[in-house]
Each structure stands twice: as C-alpha cells, then as structure tokens.
Design a protein around this motif. Structure first.
Motif, short mmCIF file in Angstrom:
data_model
loop_
_atom_site.label_atom_id
_atom_site.label_comp_id
_atom_site.label_asym_id
_atom_site.label_seq_id
_atom_site.Cartn_x
_atom_site.Cartn_y
_atom_site.Cartn_z
N LEU A 221 0.82 -1.22 0.00
CA LEU A 221 0.00 0.00 0.00
C LEU A 221 0.85 1.27 0.00
N GLY A 222 2.15 1.12 0.32
CA GLY A 222 3.04 2.27 0.24
C GLY A 222 3.70 2.66 1.54
N TYR A 223 3.20 2.19 2.68
CA TYR A 223 3.77 2.57 3.96
C TYR A 223 4.78 1.52 4.45
N GLY A 224 5.71 1.99 5.29
CA GLY A 224 6.62 1.10 5.97
C GLY A 224 6.60 1.42 7.45
N VAL A 225 6.85 0.41 8.30
CA VAL A 225 6.82 0.62 9.74
C VAL A 225 7.91 -0.19 10.42
N LEU A 226 8.33 0.30 11.58
CA LEU A 226 9.01 -0.49 12.58
C LEU A 226 8.03 -0.70 13.71
N GLY A 227 7.94 -1.93 14.23
CA GLY A 227 7.00 -2.22 15.30
C GLY A 227 7.60 -3.14 16.33
N ALA A 228 7.06 -3.07 17.54
CA ALA A 228 7.56 -3.95 18.60
C ALA A 228 6.53 -4.01 19.72
N GLY A 229 6.59 -5.09 20.48
CA GLY A 229 5.73 -5.24 21.65
C GLY A 229 6.04 -6.52 22.38
N GLU A 230 5.44 -6.65 23.54
CA GLU A 230 5.58 -7.88 24.30
C GLU A 230 4.87 -9.02 23.57
N LEU A 231 5.51 -10.17 23.54
CA LEU A 231 4.92 -11.35 22.89
C LEU A 231 4.16 -12.14 23.95
N LEU A 232 2.84 -12.03 23.90
CA LEU A 232 1.99 -12.65 24.92
C LEU A 232 1.43 -13.98 24.43
N ALA A 233 1.45 -14.98 25.30
CA ALA A 233 0.80 -16.25 25.00
C ALA A 233 -0.70 -16.10 25.20
N PRO A 234 -1.51 -16.95 24.54
CA PRO A 234 -2.97 -16.86 24.74
C PRO A 234 -3.33 -16.96 26.22
N GLY A 235 -4.09 -15.95 26.70
CA GLY A 235 -4.53 -15.94 28.09
C GLY A 235 -3.49 -15.48 29.08
N GLU A 236 -2.30 -15.10 28.62
CA GLU A 236 -1.25 -14.71 29.56
C GLU A 236 -1.60 -13.44 30.33
N VAL A 237 -2.25 -12.49 29.66
CA VAL A 237 -2.70 -11.27 30.33
C VAL A 237 -4.20 -11.13 30.09
N SER A 238 -4.95 -11.10 31.17
CA SER A 238 -6.40 -10.89 31.11
C SER A 238 -6.75 -9.78 32.10
N LEU A 239 -7.55 -8.84 31.63
CA LEU A 239 -7.89 -7.67 32.43
C LEU A 239 -9.32 -7.79 32.95
N ARG A 240 -9.47 -7.67 34.25
CA ARG A 240 -10.81 -7.52 34.82
C ARG A 240 -11.29 -6.10 34.56
N PRO A 241 -12.59 -5.86 34.67
CA PRO A 241 -13.10 -4.50 34.44
C PRO A 241 -12.34 -3.47 35.29
N GLY A 242 -11.86 -2.43 34.62
CA GLY A 242 -11.12 -1.38 35.29
C GLY A 242 -9.63 -1.58 35.34
N GLU A 243 -9.13 -2.78 35.02
CA GLU A 243 -7.69 -3.04 35.07
C GLU A 243 -7.00 -2.55 33.80
N THR A 244 -5.69 -2.31 33.92
CA THR A 244 -4.90 -1.74 32.82
C THR A 244 -3.68 -2.59 32.53
N TYR A 245 -3.40 -2.80 31.27
CA TYR A 245 -2.15 -3.41 30.80
C TYR A 245 -1.30 -2.33 30.16
N GLU A 246 -0.04 -2.28 30.53
CA GLU A 246 0.88 -1.26 30.01
C GLU A 246 1.97 -1.95 29.19
#
Length: 679
Positions: A221-246
């Motif tokens: 499409l014309g764009y290029g990016v560098l990207g990164a993040g934590e590699l999470l396994a399925p279900g590794e991080v689950s947020l209850r209502p009001g909780e935050t993942y950073e």
C-alpha cells in the motif's frame, strides 16, 4: 484537537490529532520552524484505484478498520476513536476508546533526540478482557530499504545480519522468558549501505526483559513501519473491568549519520536516565580462576595477586552456598556453606578489604535446583513443575511466589556481609508458556526492592553471559556481563555491536587466560588487554599462575585504564567504516574533542599487503592532535614500520580524519592502541 510538533537534537515528530484517529505524519530529521497546519494539510495522499475511497493514513494504532492491512497495533475490540490529546514538555498523551476499551498512548522525545512510545490498555467493559497483544508502530520512509538486526548463540551474542526490506514482514520473536542469546536487540532500517558514519537510519529497541517481538514491514500500500511489543501467549494477560495493561517502552532513534549517530543519542540519554557511580572499579571475578574450588588459602593468594596489579573489586563467583560443589545442585539454598566456610565469608572479605578492594558475590535468585532443600520444601515454587527438560541441571523458580523468601535471603546476606556488588545470573530459558510476563514483572519488583533497601549495592545483569541486555532492566542494574566468552576475537565483535546501544562503562569486559576457556583459542596478552580496556574492565584469570612479566604488563594496563577511564566512560563512541573487514578501528573521543583513544584491530588476514590508512573519525577538524602508540605493542609482520609510529606525529584533525596515517602491518588477532592528545 490539534497538531503536535516535537523537536530535539535534530529530530522531529509530527502527530495530527485533528481527526478520528491520531496520525504520525513524520518521525525523522528535524523539519525546522514550520507552519505545521499548512504542511499537515499538504501531506494528504492521493486515493489509488482498487482501494478504500478515502486517503489511507497511518495512524498511531493502525488497524483494518482504517484500511491498514498490515500487522495491526491492537487485535482486540472494535475501531478506536480519538477522544483527547495533550502535549507538555515534549511529551504527547493521546486517549482513544471504543466503549469497552480505552488506550492511552504516550510519546516522549528527550533532549537527546530519543523517542519513547508506549500504550496503556484499560478494560472499560463489564467482562474480563484477554489481551492478545498491543504493539507500538512507527512509520519509516521508502528510503529505509535495508535492515540490520542481530542473532547469536551462547558466547556469540549480537551477531549482525542484514537484508533488504521488501514487501512483507521481517519479524523477530523471542520466547526464552528473557531476550536470549539470539535477541534481535536493535532493529535498524536505513538507506542501503548505511554504516557507522554514513546513511540515514531509523532504529528501534524494546525496553523489555521477557518475551517480545520486533519487526519491520513494507506494505504494498506504500507505507513502511518499525513495530515492537511484548509477545503474549494466549490468556497470559487478562484484564478484569477497570484493570490496565501497560506495554513496554519502544525506544526509537533517527540518525542522519549512520549507527554512530544512533549511539550519539542513546548513550547520553542512558547516562542521564540511569547514571552510574564513576569511576567504574576494575574487577577480578573468580569464575575462570577457580570455578567451584573454593578454598580460603587459594582465594587469599588470588586476593593478594589482584591487589598487587591494582584491582579494586574482588567478586566471588558460583560455589559459596550450601552444598554447591558443582552445577547440579543447591540453587535456591542461599546460605553460606559452613563446611567450606566454617567462619562464613568474613575471613575472605576481611582479606579483600585489608588489600583495599570491595567485595562482590555471585547469585542466581531466579533459579532452583531439583536437588536442593528449597525444592524439597516448596515444590510448588518450581515454575511449570517437573514438566519439561532441565537446563544446566536446574529449573526456574517462580519469583512471584518466592518473592518474600528471596528478599529475606538476599537481605540477610547483604546485612551480615559488607557486599558492594551482586553478580545476578540467569542461566536458562523459562520454557513454560504463559509465564514470561508475570515472571519478568516479579523480577523487576524484586530488583527494585533491593535497590531501595540497599542503594549502595551495585547489581550486574548476567544471563548465561549476554542473554539479558536490554533497556527495560537497565534502570535496575549497574553493569551488564556482555558475554561468557573472554576470547578477545569473539569479544571484539560482541562489544562492537552491543555498544551501539549500551555505553561502554555499563559493559563488563575481562582479561582472560592466554588460552580462552570457552573456545580453546590462544591469544596474545596485548590483544586481550586492548580488548578489555574500553568498557567496565576486569580480570577473569588465575593471576597466581601468571608470569612475573605478565603481571607487570597487567599492572601497567590497569594503571593506563584508570588514567583513561574518565575519557572512556564519558566520551563519544566512534567507529571507522573501514574498506577491509579484517581491519577495524574504533575509539572514544572526549565530548569537547580534546582527547581520544583508538584501537586499530585486525580480526582476520588483511586483503592487501599495505592496508588502507588509519582515518580517525570524530575529531575537531581545526584542532591539532598528537598521535602516539600506547600499551603493549602488537605483533607485526613488516621489514620497517611507518616512520611516524616511533615518536608520534602532530597533525590537524582534518588531515587525520580525511587522509589518515599509514597503518603498521599487524598480523591477525592483534590490536594497536593510539592516544590522541593536544600538543
């Protein structure tokens, strides 16, 4: 909503927060004083055929909902809508939401030109929310058509690899529970052929010590990016209502002047954000000197030998705790072995202090031996239980569950004994899916607690050598063990590339035995000394077996290091882009460019009988410099040396950088140290 233009140290970031989604219009070279509105309006692209019917823009959180068919930033929930944006002190906060999720994005541009970006995801719904992944993406231009990242093995960390960036994704993923010896470390996209001193580059590093991914993508499409993040396994991080993942911080740097330009931004920023106590002490570590043979008499002789050559910190490595006679048992039983040390460590530490040195101790708190009292008492503390293979005869300790025990044991040791330094090791991968996030956060918490309780104690991050060197753990430690190899030939490459990100004073480099214990390769003393000079210097060799002549050279080297370390540990790191890969030149230039030290290194057989001239980067072109050789002379194969080498030479910086000086004919695996001073 409005437009934001952050500027610092030759870098600009422009973010358009006027629409439904925040758009990053530019990250790269400084755009100068700018009518941001007029320019932003002019950047709206055309609409190509067979595409969405509005101009495609790359947002801060790109997704399919906007027409972006590349790898998305967030795969959970529906389309996000921008609801607030603010800027203060070169920091932008952007809030987007879709009713059930809210994302706060933070972008901070430091005075050194280092860009930090992270997202925080909050569950605003009524049910639990699984976080499949949340990544940071930054745009790169079409000119960034070549990639550099790293791979490696134990004792061969941070080996560079290059490839063209074509359509598609080049993605590097780490599932070690630590970055690993094959960590991508830094992903650089740049103009083809970029080097240390030339070419525009865009670089990214994820400040995280657990599982992660980092990638580059060029879309059709014309764009290029560098990207990164934590590699999470399925279900590794689950947020209850009001909780935050950073997310972890993405650390990004643009340079118009190659890889040294990346270091020019990262090194001052690291030195300001995570300052060290200077000067950095010269270390002797006992591992390759005695291994598990802990005997007070033997170690006392080693203490005396260390003091005689000028060592300032003596570190007792693995083997001091209950039952630890080899690497197959006792991890977790952090009590001084009374059979080996009937009076505790006090006699050894007293000897160390009497000889004018600090005392340091090796620990591996994140691990547990199946054959240990701790495993027998708390089998539930073994991460993953007894499933899967052992690694170095050990398993992983659940740091979250064992936090109080570990803090109590380490506190007891640091309270009873005057310990100035902990070598904190980590000798295996986790190999338990879904635990890396929790384990990494627990590690950070434990280190922070120790730092608060014992601010005078320095900590070295070691992970089977250099398997955990990252900017996530750096604020909690004071030194990295760069690699388990002390072979100078391997170390030249490992230190060269690790040092693109990490300043030299944070990187441990030791003088090893004449025959390297890891590779079995023999090397000249001068080559080993020159290789260990530039970083946080030390020794890992049984000095009681060194000859009298070797001890003289070692003592002179330590004296020289102490004289030069105010320069080496505050200056600008530079590299020459030499035409022959067998010949390398690296150095450190004082911030005011009044003083410099360089190493001319042969890591292979030169391609020509007369190698190219030595051209010194980073000098003041209008200043005179006197160049002279220092240290142990290297071995050469020549009928006569270049005449200037005998007594040195004084020339303008412009001449030394552009024309250079004739090189002596070093044989392979040698190094010539050159000091440049004001006449």
């Amino acid at each position: 909503m409005t437009l934001f233009h952050l500027r610092a140290a030759g870098t600009s970031l422009v973010l358009d927060a006027r629409g439904v989604a925040p758009l990053i219009l530019h990250w790269g070279a400084d755009l100068g004083d700018l009518d941001v509105t007029a320019w932003a309006d002019a950047t709206v692209p055309a609409v190509p055929p067979s595409s969405i019917d509005v101009p495609l823009r790359l947002s801060l959180l790109p997704s399919l909902f906007e027409g972006w068919s590349g790898r998305p930033a967030l795969t959970a929930g529906g389309p996000l809508r921008l609801v607030a944006a603010d800027e203060r002190n070169r920091a932008i906060s952007v809030r987007s939401e879709n009713g059930t999720t809210e994302v706060l994005s933070e972008l901070k541009l430091s005075s050194e030109g280092v860009l930090r970006v992270r997202h925080s995801l909050t569950n605003r719904g009524d049910a639990d929310l699984a976080v499949p992944g949340l990544d940071v993406l930054l745009p790169i231009p079409a000119e960034a058509a070549e990639l550099l990242d790293f791979t490696g093995l134990w004792c061969h960390e941070r080996q560079p690899q290059r490839l063209p960036l074509r359509h598609g994704v080049w993605s590097r993923e780490s599932r070690h529970g630590r970055p690993g010896h094959d960590d991508a470390f830094l992903m650089v996209a740049g103009e083809p052929g970029f080097g240390f001193g030339s070419g525009r580059v865009w670089a990214a590093h994820l400040a995280w010590s657990g599982d992660k991914r980092i990638w580059a993508e060029r879309s059709a499409l014309g764009y290029g990016v560098l990207g990164a993040g934590e590699l999470l396994a399925p279900g590794e991080v689950s947020l209850r209502p009001g909780e935050t993942y950073e997310t972890p911080w993405l650390i990004a740097v643009h340079s118009e002047t190659g890889l040294d330009g990346v270091s020019d931004r990262l090194h001052p920023w690291i030195r300001r954000m995570s300052p060290l106590r200077l000067p950095r002490p010269v270390v002797l570590n006992t591992w390759e000197a005695v291994y598990f043979d802990h005997d007070l008499s033997i170690l006392s002789h080693l203490v005396d030998g260390a003091a005689e050559v000028g060592v300032e910190r003596f570190v007792l490595d693995d083997g001091w705790f209950t039952g630890r006679r080899d690497d197959k048992r006792a991890l977790g039983d952090w009590f001084v072995d009374t059979e080996v040390w009937p009076d505790g460590l006090h006699p050894l530490i007293s000897r160390v202090h009497e000889r004018g040195m600090e005392f340091g101790l090796w620990v591996e708190p994140e691990m547990i031996s199946p054959a240990s009292a701790l495993a027998a008492a708390h089998p539930d503390w073994i991460l993953g239980g007894e499933t899967g293979p052992t690694w170095r005869w050990q398993r992983v300790l659940d740091v979250e569950k064992a936090h109080d025990y570990l803090l109590e044991r380490l506190t007891a040791l640091l309270t009873e004994y005057p310990i100035a330094f902990l070598k904190w090791d980590h000798n295996r991968d986790l190999l338990t899916p879904g635990d890396a996030h929790r384990q990494t956060r627990a590690l950070y918490r434990l280190l922070a607690a120790l730092k608060t309780a014992f601010p005078h104690v320095e900590i070295e991050s070691c992970a089977s050598g250099g398997a955990r060197i990252d900017l996530g753990i750096l604020p909690l430690v004071d030194r990295f063990w760069t690699s388990d190899t002390n072979d100078p030939l391997d170390r030249q490459s490992i230190q060269r590339w690790t040092g693109v990100v990490i300043p030299p004073e944070y990187l441990g480099g030791h003088l090893g035995d004449g025959v390297a214990h890891v590779t079995g390769r023999a090397s000249a003393l001068g080559f080993r000394l020159a290789t260990a000079l530039f970083g946080s210097a030390g020794i890992e060799w049984n000095l009681t077996k060194a000859s009298a002549a070797e001890k003289v050279d070692i003592a002179a080297w330590i004296t020289e290091h102490k004289r030069l370390r105010p320069l080496l540990h505050t200056g600008r790191v530079v590299h020459a882009d030499t035409p022959d890969p067998a010949q390398q030149l690296h150095g450190v230039v004082a911030q005011d460019r009044s003083h410099a030290v360089f190493a001319l290194v042969t890591v292979g057989t030169p391609a020509a009988a007369l190698p190219p001239p030595i051209r010194f980067p980073g000098l003041d072109p209008d200043r005179l410099y006197t160049v002279r050789a220092i240290g142990v002379p290297p071995r050469v194969m020549q009928d006569a040396p270049p005449p200037w080498l005998a007594n040195g030479v004084t020339l303008p910086g412009r001449v030394l950088t552009t024309a250079g000086l004739p090189a002596p004919l070093l044989v392979p695996d040698q190094a010539l140290l050159l000091e440049l001073t004001q006449p």
